[in-house]
Design a protein around this motif. Structure first.
Motif, PDB file in Angstrom:
ATOM      1  N   ALA A 193      49.190  53.809   6.322  1.00  0.00           N
ATOM      2  CA  ALA A 193      47.851  54.108   5.807  1.00  0.00           C
ATOM      3  C   ALA A 193      47.094  52.838   5.475  1.00  0.00           C
ATOM      4  CB  ALA A 193      47.955  54.997   4.565  1.00  0.00           C
ATOM      5  N   GLU A 194      47.752  51.856   4.876  1.00  0.00           N
ATOM      6  CA  GLU A 194      47.096  50.601   4.527  1.00  0.00           C
ATOM      7  C   GLU A 194      46.645  49.857   5.782  1.00  0.00           C
ATOM      8  OE1 GLU A 194      50.129  48.756   2.272  1.00  0.00           O
ATOM      9  OE2 GLU A 194      49.606  49.772   0.387  1.00  0.00           O
ATOM     10  N   ARG A 195      47.496  49.848   6.798  1.00  0.00           N
ATOM     11  CA  ARG A 195      47.118  49.179   8.047  1.00  0.00           C
ATOM     12  C   ARG A 195      45.965  49.918   8.733  1.00  0.00           C
ATOM     13  NH1 ARG A 195      52.953  49.229   8.749  1.00  0.00           N
ATOM     14  NH2 ARG A 195      53.822  47.199   8.152  1.00  0.00           N
ATOM     15  N   ALA A 196      45.980  51.243   8.625  1.00  0.00           N
ATOM     16  CA  ALA A 196      44.907  52.025   9.231  1.00  0.00           C
ATOM     17  C   ALA A 196      43.575  51.740   8.545  1.00  0.00           C
ATOM     18  CB  ALA A 196      45.228  53.513   9.151  1.00  0.00           C
ATOM     19  N   VAL A 197      43.596  51.636   7.224  1.00  0.00           N
ATOM     20  CA  VAL A 197      42.368  51.314   6.486  1.00  0.00           C
ATOM     21  C   VAL A 197      41.843  49.946   6.903  1.00  0.00           C
ATOM     22  CG1 VAL A 197      41.436  50.763   4.208  1.00  0.00           C
ATOM     23  CG2 VAL A 197      42.887  52.767   4.489  1.00  0.00           C
ATOM     24  N   ALA A 198      42.734  48.962   6.964  1.00  0.00           N
ATOM     25  CA  ALA A 198      42.317  47.612   7.347  1.00  0.00           C
ATOM     26  C   ALA A 198      41.752  47.590   8.773  1.00  0.00           C
ATOM     27  CB  ALA A 198      43.496  46.645   7.235  1.00  0.00           C
ATOM     28  N   GLY A 199      42.440  48.263   9.695  1.00  0.00           N
ATOM     29  CA  GLY A 199      41.971  48.283  11.084  1.00  0.00           C
ATOM     30  C   GLY A 199      40.628  48.972  11.239  1.00  0.00           C
ATOM     31  N   LEU A 200      40.464  50.119  10.570  1.00  0.00           N
ATOM     32  CA  LEU A 200      39.195  50.841  10.650  1.00  0.00           C
ATOM     33  C   LEU A 200      38.071  50.052  10.004  1.00  0.00           C
ATOM     34  CD1 LEU A 200      37.646  53.363  11.473  1.00  0.00           C
ATOM     35  CD2 LEU A 200      38.393  54.453   9.334  1.00  0.00           C
ATOM     36  N   ALA A 201      38.373  49.373   8.908  1.00  0.00           N
ATOM     37  CA  ALA A 201      37.359  48.556   8.247  1.00  0.00           C
ATOM     38  C   ALA A 201      36.880  47.427   9.157  1.00  0.00           C
ATOM     39  CB  ALA A 201      37.920  47.986   6.942  1.00  0.00           C
ATOM     40  N   VAL A 202      37.816  46.814   9.868  1.00  0.00           N
ATOM     41  CA  VAL A 202      37.449  45.748  10.812  1.00  0.00           C
ATOM     42  C   VAL A 202      36.565  46.301  11.924  1.00  0.00           C
ATOM     43  CG1 VAL A 202      38.336  44.166  12.557  1.00  0.00           C
ATOM     44  CG2 VAL A 202      39.452  44.309  10.322  1.00  0.00           C
ATOM     45  N   LEU A 203      36.937  47.454  12.462  1.00  0.00           N
ATOM     46  CA  LEU A 203      36.143  48.059  13.528  1.00  0.00           C
ATOM     47  C   LEU A 203      34.736  48.410  13.059  1.00  0.00           C
ATOM     48  CD1 LEU A 203      38.783  50.425  15.201  1.00  0.00           C
ATOM     49  CD2 LEU A 203      37.892  48.262  16.074  1.00  0.00           C
ATOM     50  N   LEU A 204      34.639  48.974  11.863  1.00  0.00           N
ATOM     51  CA  LEU A 204      33.322  49.323  11.328  1.00  0.00           C
ATOM     52  C   LEU A 204      32.476  48.081  11.070  1.00  0.00           C
ATOM     53  CD1 LEU A 204      34.231  52.161   8.782  1.00  0.00           C
ATOM     54  CD2 LEU A 204      32.945  52.406  10.915  1.00  0.00           C
ATOM     55  N   GLY A 205      33.104  47.083  10.451  1.00  0.00           N
ATOM     56  CA  GLY A 205      32.357  45.870  10.126  1.00  0.00           C
ATOM     57  C   GLY A 205      31.862  45.137  11.351  1.00  0.00           C
ATOM     58  N   LEU A 206      32.748  44.934  12.324  1.00  0.00           N
ATOM     59  CA  LEU A 206      32.353  44.210  13.534  1.00  0.00           C
ATOM     60  C   LEU A 206      31.458  45.055  14.440  1.00  0.00           C
ATOM     61  CD1 LEU A 206      35.700  42.413  14.469  1.00  0.00           C
ATOM     62  CD2 LEU A 206      33.712  41.488  13.260  1.00  0.00           C
ATOM     63  N   GLY A 207      31.760  46.355  14.516  1.00  0.00           N
ATOM     64  CA  GLY A 207      30.970  47.219  15.401  1.00  0.00           C
ATOM     65  C   GLY A 207      29.537  47.395  14.944  1.00  0.00           C
ATOM     66  N   LEU A 208      29.331  47.414  13.626  1.00  0.00           N
ATOM     67  CA  LEU A 208      27.987  47.622  13.094  1.00  0.00           C
ATOM     68  C   LEU A 208      27.237  46.327  12.830  1.00  0.00           C
ATOM     69  CD1 LEU A 208      28.800  50.488  10.561  1.00  0.00           C
ATOM     70  CD2 LEU A 208      27.726  50.697  12.817  1.00  0.00           C
ATOM     71  N   LEU A 209      27.914  45.210  12.998  1.00  0.00           N
ATOM     72  CA  LEU A 209      27.295  43.911  12.736  1.00  0.00           C
ATOM     73  C   LEU A 209      26.028  43.667  13.558  1.00  0.00           C
ATOM     74  CD1 LEU A 209      27.767  41.408  10.967  1.00  0.00           C
ATOM     75  CD2 LEU A 209      29.039  40.396  12.859  1.00  0.00           C
ATOM     76  N   PRO A 210      26.015  44.033  14.862  1.00  0.00           N
ATOM     77  CA  PRO A 210      24.803  43.754  15.649  1.00  0.00           C
ATOM     78  C   PRO A 210      23.629  44.688  15.352  1.00  0.00           C
ATOM     79  CG  PRO A 210      26.768  43.964  17.045  1.00  0.00           C
ATOM     80  CD  PRO A 210      27.102  44.540  15.709  1.00  0.00           C
ATOM     81  N   VAL A 211      23.877  45.826  14.711  1.00  0.00           N
ATOM     82  CA  VAL A 211      22.810  46.831  14.578  1.00  0.00           C
ATOM     83  C   VAL A 211      22.331  47.023  13.142  1.00  0.00           C
ATOM     84  CG1 VAL A 211      23.550  48.089  16.625  1.00  0.00           C
ATOM     85  CG2 VAL A 211      24.519  48.697  14.400  1.00  0.00           C
ATOM     86  N   LEU A 212      23.066  46.491  12.160  1.00  0.00           N
ATOM     87  CA  LEU A 212      22.669  46.662  10.766  1.00  0.00           C
ATOM     88  C   LEU A 212      22.308  45.320  10.148  1.00  0.00           C
ATOM     89  CD1 LEU A 212      25.330  49.225   9.454  1.00  0.00           C
ATOM     90  CD2 LEU A 212      22.958  49.669  10.107  1.00  0.00           C
TER      91      LEU A 212
END
Length: 253
Positions: A193-212
């Motif tokens: 669960a901890e690794r999943a949170v970290a991985g999803l957070a990275v995806l959200l942060g990097l994925g939304l970086l160009p649009v937000l």
């Protein structure tokens, strides 16, 4: 007293570990991380903050990841309120460290407000790794003092030397703070669960970086924790339902 010690899992004695070993580990962490204050000083001054503003952040805020998040968002042109909000949410984790450390350290009430300033990733990691209360207190004090002094001195030096160094991106100093934070965080991710949170957070942060706007992706990445916890809860509920159904079928036979 014996019951309280059993509940916290922390022995009031030193746990058999020599003070010299605790001090050595604490100094190693304090010096290694404290030197990255230079990178923060350079990055902060490069983002437009003055020397005194940069030093005030290290003196009063004293949580490296939040400080880097704040000046990074400001350097990218983000709104100051959004940048501050992102830094605040990163700093909230220290409150949870404080809850755990309050049990292991059991400091006198008069000391707690001052000790709270040193409740950060590094002091929590060193303290909670100790087998006894005496060792935990020693590790907390040495790590906190070493890191606080060195971080603030190197912050000042970095801010004063920002003009001589020039563009921080060229030297890669803007990545030093996040790199240190990730190096400390990675060993703590022990469960799926901890690794999943970290991985999803990275995806959200990097994925939304160009649009937000700058600073907003950090806030959005915080949604990874409740999302993973919700999915994990649903999975556990499903498993519990399957077990209950199996027991019912077994009884029916």
């Amino acid at each position: 007293m014996a019951e309280q010690t059993a509940l916290t899992g922390i022995r009031p004695d030193g746990g058999g570990r020599p003070d010299a070993a605790v001090v050595r580990d604490a100094l190693g962490v304090g010096v290694a991380v404290g030197l990255s204050g230079f990178a923060f000083g350079v990055t902060s001054a490069g983002s437009g903050l003055s020397v005194w503003q940069t030093c005030a952040l290290s003196l009063l805020v004293f949580t490296g990841a939040s400080q880097f998040a704040l000046v990074g968002a400001l350097a990218a042109g983000g709104n100051p309120l959004t940048a501050a909000a992102g830094a605040f949410f990163l700093g909230v984790r220290n409150a949870f460290y404080g809850l755990r450390l309050s049990q292991s350290l059991a400091l006198p009430r008069a000391v707690r407000p001052f000790a709270a300033q040193w409740v950060i990733d590094e002091t929590a990691a060193v303290s909670l790794a100790q087998p006894g209360r005496r060792a935990a207190r020693l590790g907390f004090a040495v790590t906190g003092l070493t890191l606080y002094l060195l971080w603030n001195v190197t912050t000042l030096l970095g801010a004063l030397g920002a003009e001589a160094i020039g563009d921080t991106d060229t030297w890669g100093l803007d990545a030093a703070g996040p790199a240190v934070f990730l190096a400390l965080l990675a060993p703590m991710l022990k469960t799926t669960a901890e690794r999943a949170v970290a991985g999803l957070a990275v995806l959200l942060g990097l994925g939304l970086l160009p649009v937000l706007p700058a600073g907003v992706p950090v806030l959005t990445a915080a949604l990874a924790a409740p999302a993973v916890l919700y999915i994990e809860g649903r999975r556990r509920a499903g498993r519990a339902g399957q077990v209950a159904q199996a027991d019912t079928d077994e009884e029916g036979r």
